[in-house]
Design an enzyme around this catalytic site. Structure first.
Site, PDB file in Angstrom:
ATOM      1  N   LYS A  51      14.570  29.733  34.021  1.00  0.00           N
ATOM      2  CA  LYS A  51      15.267  28.476  33.709  1.00  0.00           C
ATOM      3  C   LYS A  51      14.314  27.293  33.895  1.00  0.00           C
ATOM      4  O   LYS A  51      14.316  26.347  33.102  1.00  0.00           O
ATOM      5  CB  LYS A  51      16.482  28.336  34.628  1.00  0.00           C
ATOM      6  CG  LYS A  51      17.521  27.325  34.166  1.00  0.00           C
ATOM      7  CD  LYS A  51      18.178  27.764  32.867  1.00  0.00           C
ATOM      8  CE  LYS A  51      19.335  26.881  32.475  1.00  0.00           C
ATOM      9  NZ  LYS A  51      20.595  27.224  33.103  1.00  0.00           N
ATOM     10  N   TYR A 103      -2.789  11.085  50.785  1.00  0.00           N
ATOM     11  CA  TYR A 103      -2.190  11.374  52.093  1.00  0.00           C
ATOM     12  C   TYR A 103      -2.544  10.220  53.028  1.00  0.00           C
ATOM     13  O   TYR A 103      -2.634   9.069  52.602  1.00  0.00           O
ATOM     14  CB  TYR A 103      -2.677  12.743  52.587  1.00  0.00           C
ATOM     15  CG  TYR A 103      -1.761  13.366  53.602  1.00  0.00           C
ATOM     16  CD1 TYR A 103      -0.422  13.617  53.307  1.00  0.00           C
ATOM     17  CD2 TYR A 103      -2.227  13.695  54.869  1.00  0.00           C
ATOM     18  CE1 TYR A 103       0.436  14.172  54.247  1.00  0.00           C
ATOM     19  CE2 TYR A 103      -1.387  14.268  55.812  1.00  0.00           C
ATOM     20  CZ  TYR A 103      -0.063  14.496  55.496  1.00  0.00           C
ATOM     21  OH  TYR A 103       0.777  15.052  56.429  1.00  0.00           O
ATOM     22  N   ASP A 119      26.471  27.463  33.528  1.00  0.00           N
ATOM     23  CA  ASP A 119      27.257  28.577  32.972  1.00  0.00           C
ATOM     24  C   ASP A 119      28.582  28.078  32.409  1.00  0.00           C
ATOM     25  O   ASP A 119      29.105  28.634  31.444  1.00  0.00           O
ATOM     26  CB  ASP A 119      27.518  29.640  34.040  1.00  0.00           C
ATOM     27  CG  ASP A 119      26.224  30.190  34.609  1.00  0.00           C
ATOM     28  OD1 ASP A 119      25.334  30.527  33.821  1.00  0.00           O
ATOM     29  OD2 ASP A 119      26.087  30.237  35.841  1.00  0.00           O
ATOM     30  N   ASP A 132      24.517  30.720  37.870  1.00  0.00           N
ATOM     31  CA  ASP A 132      24.889  32.095  38.213  1.00  0.00           C
ATOM     32  C   ASP A 132      25.610  32.197  39.556  1.00  0.00           C
ATOM     33  O   ASP A 132      25.292  33.038  40.399  1.00  0.00           O
ATOM     34  CB  ASP A 132      23.649  32.999  38.196  1.00  0.00           C
ATOM     35  CG  ASP A 132      23.072  33.141  36.799  1.00  0.00           C
ATOM     36  OD1 ASP A 132      23.775  32.800  35.833  1.00  0.00           O
ATOM     37  OD2 ASP A 132      21.919  33.582  36.667  1.00  0.00           O
ATOM     38  N   GLY A 137      37.306  32.947  33.197  1.00  0.00           N
ATOM     39  CA  GLY A 137      36.411  32.561  34.276  1.00  0.00           C
ATOM     40  C   GLY A 137      35.858  31.164  34.059  1.00  0.00           C
ATOM     41  O   GLY A 137      36.380  30.378  33.252  1.00  0.00           O
ATOM     42  N   ALA A 138      34.756  30.855  34.750  1.00  0.00           N
ATOM     43  CA  ALA A 138      34.189  29.505  34.726  1.00  0.00           C
ATOM     44  C   ALA A 138      33.832  29.066  33.317  1.00  0.00           C
ATOM     45  O   ALA A 138      34.172  27.956  32.887  1.00  0.00           O
ATOM     46  CB  ALA A 138      32.953  29.466  35.622  1.00  0.00           C
ATOM     47  N   ALA A 139      33.141  29.926  32.578  1.00  0.00           N
ATOM     48  CA  ALA A 139      32.682  29.538  31.247  1.00  0.00           C
ATOM     49  C   ALA A 139      33.853  29.316  30.298  1.00  0.00           C
ATOM     50  O   ALA A 139      33.890  28.331  29.553  1.00  0.00           O
ATOM     51  CB  ALA A 139      31.741  30.602  30.689  1.00  0.00           C
TER      52      ALA A 139
END
Length: 768
Positions: free
Chosen positions: A101, A46, A169, A144, A203-205
């Site tokens: 994760k 510091y 995802d 998610d 969907g997205a996947a």
């Protein structure tokens, strides 16, 4: 989750709660990487010292990678709108998933993570929040976030930020499922450009999966995607999101999932449990490939799909079935490669490189670590194994370099990796922490001619030994000689999916039928006749004791070194080596040395297995032999004679013994740094040692600890082996033998067997 869980589900629920609660709340923490133990450390960490790197970064922002953790730090970001199979549970409730994760990033790729849960649903505000984090993070893992907002958020962040941004995802699932598709189609002999793909979920996947599949050859005209309203087709009443438009089919009258599954070669499911019925599967084309990826329950269970169509190949997102499409196969390693080359984006080329490496790895032979993690399962490329398992350590070794190369080719690498061999070696050290210490030993072993590195494995029928032998062949470390019944060895080689061939890649010595039997038993009888061993007993011993055979091979020059001990008692094996190979000229007897490697240090400990209560004279000579062995690893030995006494604080006999041993050792090896007798903490801390004696003859940390007794050494080694958590061990290394021979322990892993193989070969070469 079920309101009335089964006993198994209830047990899992309770175990998961306790896992997250104790002994420390949550799953991640922040740990300093620098010491902070005195005033000087504080002034460097510091104010005032920290000002210098701050000013350097201000002048040259690229210095941030050099002076801070940013180059190894990923943000796992969510707003909790589409958490696993739980749906819109909000950011706070999603925090355990984000922490999980982070654990996976750290465990599988060594990447640090901040989990960031944002209470914001407006896509534009989310983009602003996340983009503002760029100075902190080296990469963004979006997690998610529900569709279609996730597409918009990722696109805007990729446009605004100069660090990798991935919505896992979408892209993680896309990469793994496409690798599964490539291998599934290869097994059934179908052309990716001609297959019909039926899709449940848009969907997205699902859209991301289709984009990658199309990039590798699937024709958009052959893709029939269904959302909650049925087939996506041109002119459909009510329309559909722009993200789905590129997969809209001409209106031919097809409407339902059942309509489009009929005659399909491939089913891709990113939707809900049970939507693909056995009756639908029966209508699919010959040898269909089914990717049922809904979580936690797939669109159809594998047993139901197989009952309807025994010729199908099926993958799911579940770990309790073969062919698990698990994103952990991908995201740690694509980020590892991207961070290490300073990539500003994750490009399509980088994703495709990842797909190809995952697909290729499934076709490679099973690694020892995978075999251990999935004991009893047949993990060879085929319908039940089209993608690797998450615990395959080769994933990082193959994917990260491929991603880094693709980043360079895509023009997004700001720090191209110039020496890929060195980079791969650094990844190997992450996987196998013995990498750096063993490097000089491996280099020596590889350089030796094949006729001088024949290693006899006494337990040649053992699966760990067979896997180690395969690695030794592949890495050119040794020419293995397997002692055991050929039929048994052949069967186990086949079961393990190994490639070596008896009589070509490896030699085999059959205890029940070998032309050298007479020579061996007569030699053994000559050695043991005055110890009560008759000719018949000698014959029986050579028939039943594979360690005796291995030792005789070394003694008679049929092998250059031997390994044993994966089965049976240490002392029994040692006695065979003592009577057949004997003690090296000038050595006081046998002793053993073990090493334990941690990220912080490498420690060698002696004598861990042989001498119960050695005298000061014997300890001094053991220390000399051990110091010479440490030198073979390319490390300057630094010896500490450890005791309950610290530089004269005790006058007990054991303290005096260790003090005398240190004095004798200084006479035997004056060139080697040493000191003692001392406490264990003093051995590892020069600062503590300086408080006790101002004139220590040892500088810095000791790396070789000589213990007063076998009990002390063995207990110390085994406690350290467990308490350091991720330490890796080498040994026992048997010192003082007339020829290279080592007795391992039943807990020896394949990696330890490989390390000891290289060590034995290097030792044999040094004696020739």
């Amino acid at each position: 989750m079920p309101k009335n869980p089964s006993p198994a589900e209830a047990a899992l629920r309770d175990a998961a709660r306790e896992y997250h609660r104790a002994p420390t709340r949550g799953k991640i923490s922040v740990t300093p990487t620098k010491p902070l133990s005195n005033q000087r450390d504080l002034s460097l960490a510091y104010s005032p010292g920290v000002a210098y790197p701050c000013l350097d970064i201000q002048a040259d922002p690229t210095k941030a990678v050099e002076y801070t953790s940013r180059g190894n730090l990923v943000g796992v970001v969510t707003n909790g709108t589409a958490v696993l199979g739980l749906g819109d549970i909000g950011p706070l409730a999603g925090k355990p998933v984000m922490e999980g994760k982070g654990c996976l990033f750290k465990k599988f790729a060594g990447i640090d993570v901040f989990d960031i849960e944002l209470a914001e649903r407006d896509p534009d505000k989310l983009v602003d929040m996340i983009a503002a984090l760029e100075p902190t993070l080296g990469g963004i893992n979006l997690e998610d976030i529900k569709a279609p907002e996730c597409f918009y958020i990722e696109q805007k962040l990729r446009e605004r930020m100069n660090i990798p941004v991935v919505h896992d995802d979408q892209h993680g699932t896309a990469i793994i499922s496409t690798a599964a598709l490539l291998n599934g189609l290869e097994l059934v002999g179908k052309d990716i450009g001609k297959v019909k793909v039926a899709v449940s979920g848009a969907g997205a996947a699902a859209i991301a999966c289709l984009d990658v599949m199309v990039a590798l050859g699937v024709q958009p005209a052959n893709v029939f995607a269904c959302d909650s309203k049925g087939l996506i087709y041109e002119g459909r009443a009510g329309g559909f999101d722009a993200s789905k438009a590129r997969f809209a089919q001409p209106d031919t009258g097809l409407r339902s999932l059942a309509d489009v599954v009929n005659g399909a070669d491939v089913f891709l499911g990113c939707s809900a449990a049970g939507v693909l019925t056995p009756e639908m599967v029966k209508t699919m084309a010959k040898q269909p490939v089914i990717l049922a990826l809904a979580n936690p329950d797939p669109e159809i269970r594998p047993e139901d799909a197989k009952a309807a169509r025994p010729d199908c190949i099926i993958a799911t997102g579940r770990s309790d079935y073969p062919n698990q499409v698990n994103n952990v196969l991908c995201f740690p390693y694509i980020f590892r490669g991207a961070l290490d080359c300073g990539a500003t984006k994750i490009t399509e080329e980088m994703k495709l490189a990842c797909v190809r490496e995952i697909a290729a790895l499934a076709k490679a032979e099973t690694s020892a670590e995978v075999a251990a993690a999935y004991a009893g399962q047949d993990l060879q490329f085929g319908p039940e194994y089209i993608i690797p398992t998450p615990f395959d350590p080769r994933l990082i070794l193959r994917i990260a370099p491929a991603v880094a190369r693709a980043a360079v080719e895509s023009g997004v690498a700001t720090r191209p990796i110039e020496d890929m061999d060195t980079y791969c070696a650094s990844l190997e050290r992450f996987v196998y922490q013995t990498g750096m210490v063993m490097r000089p030993v491996y280099a020596t072993a590889k350089a030796i001619a094949p006729e001088r590195k024949r290693v006899a494995y006494a337990e040649g029928e053992n699966e760990r030994v067979l896997r180690a032998a395969q690695v030794a062949i592949d890495e050119r470390l040794a020419v293995p000689i397997l002692i055991g019944r050929p039929a048994v060895i052949e069967a186990r080689i086949k079961k393990a999916g190994l490639r070596m061939r008896l009589g070509q890649d490896v030699q085999c010595v059959d205890p029940e039928d070998d032309p050298r039997f007479r020579q061996y038993w007569e030699t053994y009888h000559g050695l043991m006749a005055r110890n009560g061993v008759s000719a018949e007993a000698a014959k029986a011993m050579v028939r039943r004791s594979t360690t005796t055979i291995a030792a005789l091979m070394v003694r008679l020059g049929d092998a250059d070194a031997m390994l044993c001990g994966t089965l049976g008692r240490f002392d029994t094996h040692l006695e065979h080596i003592r009577t057949i190979i004997g003690v090296e000229a000038g050595a006081p007897g046998f002793a053993t040395l073990n090493a334990i490697m941690t990220p912080e240090r490498t420690l060698f400990i002696a004598d861990t297995y042989v001498n119960d209560d050695p005298s000061a004279e014997l300890l001094a000579t053991i220390a000399k032999m051990a110091a010479e062995e440490v030198g073979n690893f390319g490390l300057p030995p630094k010896v500490a004679f450890v005791s309950h006494s610290n530089f004269g604080t005790s006058k007990r006999p054991s303290a005096q013994k260790m003090r005398k041993a240190r004095d004798l050792f200084r006479t035997l090896a004056p060139e080697v740094e040493c000191d003692g007798e001392m406490h264990g903490d003093n051995a590892l801390s020069a600062a503590l040692r300086a408080q006790s004696v101002p004139d220590s003859t040892l500088e810095g940390e000791a790396n070789l600890l000589i213990c007063p007794s076998l009990d002390a050494a063995n207990i110390l080694f085994n406690v350290l082996k467990i308490t350091v958590g991720h330490g890796v061990t080498i040994g026992p290394i048997l010192l003082g033998t007339a020829a290279p021979a080592h007795v391992l322990t039943p807990s020896a892993t394949v990696r330890r067997l490989v390390n000891m193989t290289a060590l034995a070969v290097a030792e044999a070469a040094s004696r020739q």
